[in-house]
Write an enzyme that holds these catalytic residues in place. Structure first.
Site, PDB file in Angstrom:
ATOM      1  N   THR A  64       0.841  -1.188   0.115  1.00  0.00           N
ATOM      2  CA  THR A  64      -0.048  -0.006  -0.031  1.00  0.00           C
ATOM      3  C   THR A  64       0.721   1.229  -0.004  1.00  0.00           C
ATOM      4  OG1 THR A  64       0.094   0.213   2.329  1.00  0.00           O
ATOM      5  CG2 THR A  64      -1.953  -1.416   1.421  1.00  0.00           C
ATOM      6  N   CYS A  65       0.119   2.427  -0.289  1.00  0.00           N
ATOM      7  CA  CYS A  65       0.964   3.674  -0.060  1.00  0.00           C
ATOM      8  C   CYS A  65       1.090   4.158   1.278  1.00  0.00           C
ATOM      9  CB  CYS A  65      -0.003   4.720  -0.894  1.00  0.00           C
ATOM     10  SG  CYS A  65      -0.223   4.431  -2.640  1.00  0.00           S
ATOM     11  N   ASP A  66       0.916   3.651   2.036  1.00  0.00           N
ATOM     12  CA  ASP A  66       1.092   3.957   3.590  1.00  0.00           C
ATOM     13  C   ASP A  66       2.599   3.478   4.347  1.00  0.00           C
ATOM     14  OD1 ASP A  66       0.981   4.140   6.372  1.00  0.00           O
ATOM     15  OD2 ASP A  66      -1.065   4.356   6.313  1.00  0.00           O
ATOM     16  N   ASN A  86      -6.646   1.416  -0.261  1.00  0.00           N
ATOM     17  CA  ASN A  86      -5.998   1.430  -1.425  1.00  0.00           C
ATOM     18  C   ASN A  86      -6.533   0.924  -2.558  1.00  0.00           C
ATOM     19  OD1 ASN A  86      -2.309   2.303  -1.164  1.00  0.00           O
ATOM     20  ND2 ASN A  86      -4.032   3.758  -1.033  1.00  0.00           N
TER      21      ASN A  86
END
Ligand SMILES: *Cc1c(COP(=O)(O)O)cnc(C)c1O
Length: 379
Positions: A326-328, A369
Site C-alpha cells: 500500500t501507499c502507507d 488503497n
C-alpha cells in the site's frame, strides 16, 4: 507447509495474495490438545479464524466455542453450532450485545468488574458468570494483559456479588498472553485462581471451572514447548493446588488451533535498493502487508518464516526490509529484524509465509488503497 497445501498451490496456482488452510491440520491440533488434557473442555477462540469450514470441523470433533460479539454468535449459529456450546468470553460488552446473546440462548459470560456484572444481571438474568483475573503475561509474544482482568481480592468479592445479584458464579478465568512460550505462566496463574477458589468455598460458593484462556504457541521460527509439555505443567499445577479434587479445566485456544494449518501465498511486487549504496538493505515489497492481514507484525511481535523459490541456494542470502503493497509508510512488516532472503528473489516470484492460519484473514482491511480482502481457501 503440509503436502496437501503444497499440492494445492502447484495444481491450482491460486491468485495472490491468498490464505490456504489445511483442515486435516486443524483436526490434528484439536486432537493433540485434547489428548494433552483429556478432561478439559475446549472452547475454540473464534476470533483466531472464524471460517465456517473450521467452525464446522471443530464442532464435529466436539469443540465448544468462545465468542466476543453478536457477529461471532451469528457466524457460529449459521455453522450449526448450538447456543449451549458458546461462551461470551469478552469482558467488555454492550448491553445490547448481552441482551442479544441472552435471547439467542447463551448462558455463560465473562466479566471483570462490578459495572459489567450489573449489566449481565440486567440483560442476561440468571446466567452463569466467570471472573477474569489479570495475570502476568511474561513469556508471551503478543500480550493480552493490561486491558482485561482484575485482582484476586476483587475477584473474590465480585463472585459473591454475582450470587447476590441472582447470577451463578461458575468460574475464574485468565489469559497468560498469546504466543506464550513458557509453560510456567499457567502454573503461576493456576496458583492464584486456586487461592480464590478455596476462599470462595468457605463462603459456600463452589466454582465449576478454571478457564485458562488460550496462549498456546504456534511454531514460527524459534523453538516452543510441545503441547504435551503445556498439558503436563497444567495437570501438575492442578494436582498441587487442588489436592482434594480439581474443578473442570476450560481452554480457549485460538492461535494453537489454526496457526500452523495455514499458509499465506504471496507475490513479490518489487525488490530494489532504491538508490541506496551497497551497504543498504534491499526493500522487498510483497502483495500483502500490515493492512492485508499481517497485523501481528505490529512492533515486529510475531516473526513469520518466508519460503521462496530460491531457498536451496542459502549461500546468497542478504538481509531485507520487508514491506506491504500500500501507499502507507506504516505498511512495513520488518525493518528492525531484517529478513534474510535470497539475492535471486525478484519481481513476480511467489513467496509463502508459513504458519499464518491464525489472526490473518479477519485482520485484513476491507479495501484500503483498493486492495481487495484476502482470498481464502479451506482444503
Ligand atoms: C484471543 C483470546 C483467546 C485466544 O488466544 P490465543 O492466544 O490465540 O490462544 C482466548 N480467550 C480470550 C478471552 C481471547 O480474547
Amino acid at each position: 507447509m503440509t503436502p496437501k497445501i503444497a499440492r494445492f498451490l502447484t495444481e491450482q496456482k491460486p491468485a495472490t495474495p491468498c490464505l490456504v488452510v489445511d483442515l486435516d491440520c486443524v483436526r490434528g491440533q484439536y486432537r493433540a490438545l485434547h489428548d494433552a488434557l483429556p478432561s478439559s473442555r475446549i472452547h475454540y477462540a473464534v476470533k483466531a479464524n472464524p471460517a465456517p469450514a473450521i467452525l464446522k470441523e471443530l464442532n464435529n470433533l466436539g469443540s465448544f466455542f468462545d465468542i466476543a460479539s453478536p457477529g461471532e454468535i451469528d457466524i457460529c449459529m449459521k455453522a450449526g453450532i448450538p447456543a449451549q456450546k458458546l461462551s461470551f468470553g469478552h469482558t467488555v460488552k454492550t448491553a445490547r450485545s448481552i441482551a442479544y446473546a441472552h435471547q439467542k440462548g447463551l448462558t455463560l459470560y465473562a466479566f471483570d468488574c462490578i459495572e459489567e456484572l450489573r449489566k449481565l444481571a440486567e440483560h442476561a438474568p440468571g446466567c452463569e458468570v466467570f471472573c477474569r483475573l489479570g495475570v502476568l503475561n511474561t513469556g508471551a509474544q503478543w500480550p493480552l494483559s493490561r486491558k482485561f482482568g482484575t485482582t484476586p481480592e476483587s475477584a473474590f468479592t465480585l463472585l459473591q456479588q454475582a450470587r447476590d445479584l441472582g447470577l451463578k458464579p461458575a468460574g475464574l478465568s485468565f489469559h497468560v498472553g498469546s504466543q506464550q512460550t513458557s509453560t510456567e505462566a499457567y502454573g503461576d496463574a493456576i496458583a492464584q485462581a486456586a487461592g480464590i477458589y478455596h476462599r470462595l468455598r468457605q463462603q459456600g460458593i463452589t466454582l465449576d471451572f478454571i478457564n485458562m484462556g488460550g496462549g498456546f504457541p504456534t511454531y514460527y521460527n524459534s523453538p516452543i514447548p510441545s503441547i504435551d509439555q503445556f498439558g503436563k505443567a497444567i495437570a501438575t499445577a492442578m494436582t498441587t493446588h487442588f489436592p482434594e479434587g480439581a474443578p473442570r479445566i476450560l481452554l480457549e485456544p485460538g492461535r494453537y488451533m489454526v496457526g500452523s494449518a495455514g499458509v499465506v501465498h504471496t507475490e513479490v511486487v518489487l525488490s530494489s535498493k532504491r538508490g541506496g549504496g551497497d551497504n543498504t538493505p534491499r526493500w522487498v515489497y510483497l502483495d500483502i502487508g500490515r493492512f492485508g492481514g499481517l497485523a501481528e507484525t505490529e512492533g515486529e511481535s510475531i516473526r513469520y518464516t518466508f519460503q521462496t523459490p530460491h531457498d536451496e541456494n542459502t549461500a546468497s542470502r542478504s538481509p531485507c526490509i520487508l514491506a506491504g503493497p500500500t501507499c502507507d509508510s506504516m505498511d512495513v512488516l520488518y525493518e528492525k529484524n531484517l529478513v534474510p532472503l535470497p539475492e535471486e528473489l525478484k519481481t513476480g516470484d511467489r513467496v509463502n509465509i508459513l504458519a499464518t492460519g491464525a489472526y490473518v484473514s479477519t485482520y485484513c482491511s476491507t479495501g484500503f488503497n483498493g486492495f481487495p480482502p484476502l482470498d481464502e481457501h479451506y482444503i
